[in-house]
Design an enzyme around this catalytic site. Structure first.
Site, PDB file in Angstrom:
ATOM      1  N   HIS A   1      -1.847 -14.040   4.569  1.00 20.47           N
ATOM      2  CA  HIS A   1      -2.927 -13.072   4.370  1.00 20.47           C
ATOM      3  C   HIS A   1      -3.463 -12.488   5.670  1.00 20.47           C
ATOM      4  CE1 HIS A   1      -4.139 -15.175   0.302  1.00 20.47           C
ATOM      5  NE2 HIS A   1      -2.994 -14.518   0.228  1.00 20.47           N
TER       6      HIS A   1
ATOM      7  N   ALA B   1       0.819  -1.216   0.000  1.00 20.26           N
ATOM      8  CA  ALA B   1       0.000   0.000   0.000  1.00 20.26           C
ATOM      9  C   ALA B   1       0.849   1.260   0.000  1.00 20.26           C
ATOM     10  CB  ALA B   1      -0.924  -0.003   1.219  1.00 20.26           C
TER      11      ALA B   1
ATOM     12  N   GLU C   1      10.689   3.417   4.816  1.00 23.81           N
ATOM     13  CA  GLU C   1      10.632   1.959   4.705  1.00 23.81           C
ATOM     14  C   GLU C   1      11.754   1.338   5.522  1.00 23.81           C
ATOM     15  OE1 GLU C   1      10.502  -1.973   4.042  1.00 23.81           O
ATOM     16  OE2 GLU C   1       8.871  -0.530   3.745  1.00 23.81           O
ATOM     17  N   ALA C   2      11.399   0.331   6.329  1.00 23.16           N
ATOM     18  CA  ALA C   2      12.391  -0.312   7.189  1.00 23.16           C
ATOM     19  C   ALA C   2      13.345  -1.198   6.403  1.00 23.16           C
ATOM     20  CB  ALA C   2      11.686  -1.135   8.261  1.00 23.16           C
TER      21      ALA C   2
ATOM     22  N   ALA D   1      -3.771  -3.776   4.724  1.00 24.93           N
ATOM     23  CA  ALA D   1      -4.764  -4.839   4.936  1.00 24.93           C
ATOM     24  C   ALA D   1      -5.289  -4.883   6.357  1.00 24.93           C
ATOM     25  CB  ALA D   1      -4.163  -6.195   4.560  1.00 24.93           C
TER      26      ALA D   1
END
Length: 663
Positions: free
Chosen positions: A598, A85, A105-106, A631
């Protein structure tokens, strides 16, 4: 013009033919050498591509220890997490030149590693530097086993290749669960579908001429189509499903629904390369935008709030650490958006003081707002694998056995794999384009005629708990993989040729949690999916196993079974699947349950009184200037693969944020 022998190699799909031609023409060693050169060449090209790099935080953040750094630079939007995302958001929001956007971003860019674009290579990244190496807590209803839970950067996300929406009624239920809040109706399928199509760039294929291209998106950044490998075993599975009573569905992703069987559409481009939202959305042209900054290898540790009397706390900055462990602060002028995924987003919310008050207080974390829903309602798709010996000895079945996992080096196997690399590098085709789950069937576990063919009689309909979202929505996914594996392909599998049949519970009623293990941001959270904690979930999976057993013994799939597998004593093979009792199936299911990657719904979009964390505009309850977009906001898990809905959520979120900032 290529020699005939080389052109023959390039067209091959099966191991025996490939091996025969290589040996006949004495090309094994040269082909292996060419494979090595191809890998190095691809790696060199990947290094030349403009990609996000580890940033000097002093350019845009203040060092909290020394006070040095740029304390004047404010960004309109700070996005935490450069996964599925986050990349979409950064690209779409920075299309507006008046907005300054920072993406944190890690991990590192997946595009530095050429193997990240090869569909079949994802297991190579498990337990690597690209993987958080997470495990669940011991699962009470699954033998008290700790389950490996792969999470990390897009580099290895295995099921990012699946282009699948879920059922249209899934999104109608999302809207209904909002309790009539303003903006709820925009999540219905008839409205949300525009975002599902917005990211699509559908490429038609001669293999699938009956797909209606007019209902597919054509201008989005994400190439999709039918360019994955479809093995002989997958084709046999499709025919066997038809004989078992499961109809063919030409396109799973339409308003007609997803029930039926077929090969799945994928995020693989016409050249056979795996597509990610990083490769599709963060192109060199996007990265060159003056209003977009992307920083990798930085870990956000908490969101900071400004509290003014009479007003709700407002998110104004984030604290983060660089690769050296130095702490920094970066300010957000308008909004902070958390896109760290269903595991790390709730962890970060709790570290920032948003979550169940009693839980935060136990770790001496000051409570900004008491939101019991944070980290609750964890939903995941449990997967069960069944293994069979393959007498056709297909190329991918041979990959079930990797000598390296037995501590041995096999020269011939290594040369063979390099030969496959040559085929892939020169053609973009072949076994290395497999997505493992090459053929899928979506069914309902309450389909009485279908179950009757498998010898299953359903109980009284009033005694069946239907967790699906509608009569045309599935609750089970059945699939074939042309190889078998243990522990997400990380375990040592016996030598030989094997294939797998698998079932996925799409609408579980077991709900889990994400909780802090400590107040240290570097300490992994406690992941407890509570797999198989309800009677419903076990009953549905038993029915699914019966359906798979019926499919297995339909020709031509039954012709793949090697009779020698029936005498196996290892306990790994399941040639006796049809003869097992319900109790034996339940024991097998509880022993083998795994994640299919998921996790959702840990910061769900729902009314506050129903345990919600965000409203229909993805704004976190109780604070200002903070949204969640990944999500974790799913009100309930979709009845299918979750990547496509996550991309669509990000597309919609970008529109909502821009509209809010302009108003």
């Amino acid at each position: 013009m290529l020699p005939e022998s080389v052109r023959s190699i390039l067209s091959l799909r099966t191991f025996p033919s490939l091996w025969r031609i290589l040996n006949e023409h004495r090309l094994l060693i040269p082909t292996a050498a060419l494979g090595a050169v191809a890998i190095l060449f691809r790696y060199a090209l990947s290094r030349r591509r403009r990609t996000p790099k580890s940033a000097d935080l002093r350019r845009f953040a203040r060092n909290l220890a020394t006070g040095k750094g740029d304390d004047l630079q404010n960004y309109d939007i700070v996005i935490v997490g450069g996964g599925t995302a986050g990349c979409v958001l950064a690209s779409r929001l920075s299309e507006d030149p008046s907005l300054s956007v920072l993406l944190l971003e890690a991990g590192s860019s997946s595009l530095h590693n050429p193997l990240s674009r090869v569909p079949a290579m994802y297991p190579q990244f498990f337990h690597s530097e690209y993987d958080y190496d997470l495990y669940t807590v011991p699962q009470e209803h699954a033998g008290m086993k700790r389950k490996f839970h792969p999470r990390g950067t897009e580099t290895f996300h295995p099921y990012l290749t699946f282009f699948h929406y879920g059922a249209p009624s899934d999104f109608d239920q999302w809207a209904e669960l909002q309790g009539g809040q303003i903006g709820a109706s925009e999540w219905r399928f008839d409205h949300f579908n525009q975002y599902l199509r917005k990211f699509e760039n559908f490429h038609s294929s001669e293999d699938r001429p009956l797909v209606d291209a007019s209902v597919r998106g054509a201008r989005g950044p994400m190439p999709c189509g039918f360019f994955a490998n479809v093995s002989d075993g997958a084709k046999r599975f499709l025919k066997a499903c038809g004989k078992a009573g499961i109809p063919l569905n030409q396109d799973f992703n339409t308003a007609k629904g997803t029930l039926g069987v077929n090969a799945v559409m994928t995020f693989i481009d016409p050249r056979g390369r795996r597509v990610t939202t990083e490769s599709a959305y963060l192109t060199p042209e996007v990265l060159a935008r003056q209003n977009l900054t992307v920083a990798t290898r930085v870990q956000v540790t908490r969101v900071m709030f400004r509290q003014m009397k009479g007003k709700r706390p407002r998110a104004v900055a984030v604290h983060l650490k660089d690769a050296h462990g130095d702490a920094f602060e970066v300010k957000a002028r308008r909004e902070v958006v958390l896109s760290a995924g269903a595991i790390h987003t709730p962890q970060l919310l709790m570290l920032s003081g948003i979550g169940p008050a009693a839980h935060l207080s136990a770790y001496s974390i000051p409570v900004i707002t008491d939101l019991p829903g944070v980290g609750s309602h964890l939903m995941d798709h449990p997967e069960i694998s069944f293994h069979f010996r393959d007498k056709t000895k297909s190329v991918l079945a041979g990959l079930s056995h990797d000598p390296r996992r037995h501590g041995r080096f096999d020269l011939l196997a290594t040369l063979w794999r390099l030969a496959l690399v040559v085929q892939y590098e020169l053609t973009g085709r072949g076994p290395l384009t497999t997505i493992v789950a090459e053929a899928l069937a979506f069914v309902r576990s309450s389909d009485a005629p279908l179950l009757a063919k498998a010898g299953v009689t359903l109980p009284n309909p009033d005694d069946i708990e239907d967790s699906s979202t509608g009569r045309d929505a599935p609750d089970l996914e059945l699939l074939l993989s042309p190889m078998a594996w243990l522990e997400h392909a990380c375990g040592a599998y016996p030598k030989g040729y094997h294939f797998g049949l698998h079932e996925v519970l799409l609408r579980p009623t077991s709900l889990g949690t994400i909780r802090l293990n400590s107040a240290d941001p570097s300490d992994p959270p406690l992941i407890d999916p509570q797999y198989l904690s309800t009677k419903h979930d076990v009953q549905v999976l038993i029915r699914g196993a019966r359906l798979l057993a019926n499919i297995l013994y339909q020709h031509p799939l039954a012709d793949m079974l090697d009779p020698s597998g029936s005498s196996d004593t290892s306990g790994l093979l399941n040639h006796d699947l049809a003869s097992k009792s319900d109790a034996e199936l339940e024991a097998l299911i509880r022993d083998r349950v795994e994640t299919i990657y998921h996790p959702t719904s840990t910061a769900r979009m729902a009314p506050l009184e129903d345990g919600g964390v965000v409203d229909p505009y993805l704004r976190v309850y109780g604070v200002e200037g903070l949204r969640v977009c990944d999500a974790s906001i799913f009100p309930t898990i979709t009845s299918g693969h979750t990547v496509s809905p996550t991309i669509a959520v990000a597309e919609k979120a970008a529109d909502m944020i821009i509209e809010a900032l302009r108003s």
